[in-house]
Write an enzyme that holds these catalytic residues in place. Structure first.
Site, mmCIF file in Angstrom:
data_model
loop_
_atom_site.group_PDB
_atom_site.id
_atom_site.type_symbol
_atom_site.label_atom_id
_atom_site.label_comp_id
_atom_site.label_asym_id
_atom_site.label_seq_id
_atom_site.Cartn_x
_atom_site.Cartn_y
_atom_site.Cartn_z
ATOM 1 N N HIS A 102 22.783 32.699 69.421
ATOM 2 C CA HIS A 102 23.896 31.751 69.442
ATOM 3 C C HIS A 102 25.122 32.367 70.117
ATOM 4 O O HIS A 102 25.478 33.502 69.831
ATOM 5 C CB HIS A 102 24.270 31.331 68.014
ATOM 6 N N TYR A 158 31.223 25.372 60.370
ATOM 7 C CA TYR A 158 32.004 25.735 59.184
ATOM 8 C C TYR A 158 33.044 24.632 59.004
ATOM 9 O O TYR A 158 33.877 24.423 59.891
ATOM 10 C CB TYR A 158 32.702 27.075 59.371
ATOM 11 N N PRO A 162 30.176 35.051 51.380
ATOM 12 C CA PRO A 162 29.269 34.822 52.513
ATOM 13 C C PRO A 162 29.897 34.131 53.736
ATOM 14 O O PRO A 162 29.226 33.999 54.755
ATOM 15 C CB PRO A 162 28.170 33.939 51.913
ATOM 16 N N LYS A 212 28.552 38.354 56.535
ATOM 17 C CA LYS A 212 28.707 39.790 56.808
ATOM 18 C C LYS A 212 27.845 40.693 55.922
ATOM 19 O O LYS A 212 27.707 41.883 56.214
ATOM 20 C CB LYS A 212 30.177 40.202 56.613
ATOM 21 N N TYR A 267 33.574 37.811 63.984
ATOM 22 C CA TYR A 267 32.328 37.106 63.677
ATOM 23 C C TYR A 267 31.121 37.797 64.311
ATOM 24 O O TYR A 267 30.080 37.954 63.675
ATOM 25 C CB TYR A 267 32.406 35.637 64.120
HETATM 26 C C1 PHB Z 1 22.977 31.174 56.155
HETATM 27 O O1 PHB Z 1 22.356 30.734 57.113
HETATM 28 O O2 PHB Z 1 22.441 31.287 55.038
HETATM 29 C C2 PHB Z 1 24.400 31.538 56.347
HETATM 30 C C3 PHB Z 1 24.957 31.486 57.611
HETATM 31 C C4 PHB Z 1 26.283 31.804 57.797
HETATM 32 C C5 PHB Z 1 27.050 32.177 56.724
HETATM 33 C C6 PHB Z 1 26.508 32.274 55.457
HETATM 34 C C7 PHB Z 1 25.168 31.944 55.267
HETATM 35 O O3 PHB Z 1 28.368 32.464 56.917
#
Ligand code: PHB
Ligand code: APR
Length: 395
Positions: free
Chosen positions: A72, A202, A294, A298, A385
């Site tokens: 990505h 997000y 989460p 990270k 990120y």
């Molecule tokens: C996930 O795919 O479980 C996931 C992806 C991004 C995040 C947290 C969890 O920031």
């Protein structure tokens, strides 16, 4: 029983560390409390930074990841009905992330580790007790099939997660713990439905945060911010999908494909750091030493720098007789840990609902508006990120 490095915990940190050591001829024994099936079934995050991708390649366990992982270049933030893309690749001079489930990564690591002559894995090792690591004669006592066993080793690697035995065995006066518990959790849902969008979304919303993630082109992972008193049983799939749609801009919600859940669970959010990360001949790695919320994925990527630094330091010890890197491990690892703790805390704080005071949300929207209107603002998100670099002087 005897080995060079005694590893507590057969999660990604313990497994990958063992492989990195093995490739330099260093022997290890991994003591894992659970069965292989149990460890492999755990659902965790699914975003790999370049540092973790490189470690998998170095550990020679990257074949399936390189074939199936989805690269990505960007992420999407939504707020106030807006959809804004952060072009991480462009903003960071070419850095990307990879979607590859930690569940799959753990399977790949076990496939390699269980065939590796330098590594012994003992599953269902109970009552693991690290001893005498401050006196330079580390020993791991444990029970297997009702028998008490003592494992003598040169070093102990505590890779046993937040609830493990390694950190718990350190005398209280030698350790400082920093902790913040957030007033909400994440309710996650896994489903065999195509992701709502090619990239991760997000979502900041006045009803609470939501995340649209994925495992493949046909499997999605979604999350909703929920109160700490919420119970999974109270969230039918229908209720989950309805709430998710409310937290996404209408044109995205309209595209959402829903379906039965394969898994649903609630996880609390916490920031936690242990200082130092070395106690005599015992070193803490990954979740045993630090936890991040989460937002930004990270957790595993932070464990990656610990594995890299500790494997490099142990290899220098065994192959060159140098201990300067072992002496620098804690300080070097903690520098990157705090950087990721800061980013995860900050990204959490601008994306979640903390209380019902409407000024809070207005200020978040102003901050997001500012960040998106500024190349510097977008770059700070992008750089963090994709993952901050490992210390190049550590060699
Ligand atoms: C996930 O795919 O479980 C996931 C992806 C991004 C995040 C947290 C969890 O920031
Ligand atoms: N004895 C033996 N094994 C133990 C003990 C113990 N007392 N306590 C825990 N373990 C095992 C757990 O069963 C687990 O398999 O240690 C392992 C720890 O694995 P993780 O919790 O996955 O931690 P780690 O390997 O550091 O993985 C990095 O970063 O944020 C996260 O989700 C991410 O799990 C990932 C982690």
């Amino acid at each position: 029983m005897q080995t060079q490095v005694g590893i507590i915990g057969g999660g990604p940190s313990g497994l990958c560390l063992a492989r990195l050591l093995s490739l330099s001829g260093i022997k290890s024994v991994i003591l894992e409390r659970q069965t292989r099936e149990y460890v492999e079934a755990r659902i965790r995050a699914g975003i790999l930074e370049q540092g973790m991708i490189d470690l998998m390649r170095r550990a020679k366990v990257s074949e399936r990841m390189d074939r199936e992982g989805l690269v990505h270049d960007g992420i999407v933030l939504t707020f106030n009905g807006r959809e804004e893309r952060i072009d991480m690749k462009k903003l960071t001079g070419g850095h990307q992330v990879m979607v590859y489930g930690q569940t799959e990564l753990t399977k790949d690591l076990y496939d390699a580790v269980l065939k590796d002559d330098n590594i012994t894995v003992i599953f269902e090792a109970r009552d693991v007790h690290p001893k005498d690591f401050l006196e330079g004669r580390p020993q791991l006592d444990f029970i297997k099939d009702g028998r008490q066993i003592a494992l003598d080793c040169d070093f102990i690697a505590g890779c046993d997660g937040y609830h493990g035995a390694s950190r718990a065995s350190v005398p209280r006066g030698m350790i400082t713990e920093y902790e913040r518990i957030y007033p909400f959790g994440w309710l996650g849902l896994l489903s065999d439905t195509p992701p709502v969008h090619e990239e991760l979304i997000y979502a900041n919303h006045k009803r609470g945060f939501a995340l649209c993630s994925q495992r493949s082109h046909t499997r999605s992972r979604y999350y909703l911010q929920v109160g700490l008193d919420e119970k999974v049983e109270d969230w039918s799939d229908e209720r989950f999908w309805e709430e998710l749609k409310k937290r996404l801009p209408g044109h995205i919600a309209d595209k959402l494909v829903t379906g039965p859940s394969l898994e649903k669970s609630i996880a609390p959010l916490r920031s936690f750091v242990t200082e130092p990360m070395r106690f005599g001949n015992m070193f803490l790695v990954g979740d045993a030493a630090h936890i991040v919320p989460p937002t930004g994925a990270k957790g595993l990527n932070l464990a990656a720098s610990d594995m890299y630094y500790l494997s490099t330091a142990l290899i220098a010890h065994y192959t060159e007789g140098r201990d300067d890197l072992l002496d620098r491990y804690s300080e070097t690892a903690l520098r990157r840990v705090w950087a990721a703790v800061r980013f995860s805390w900050w990204f959490t704080s601008i994306m979640h609902k903390f209380n019902d005071d409407p000024i809070e949300h207005k200020i978040q929207l102003a901050e997001l508006d500012y960040l998106m209107g500024s190349t510097a603002g977008q770059t700070t998100i992008a750089e963090n990120y994709v993952g901050l670099p490992f210390d190049p002087s550590f060699k």
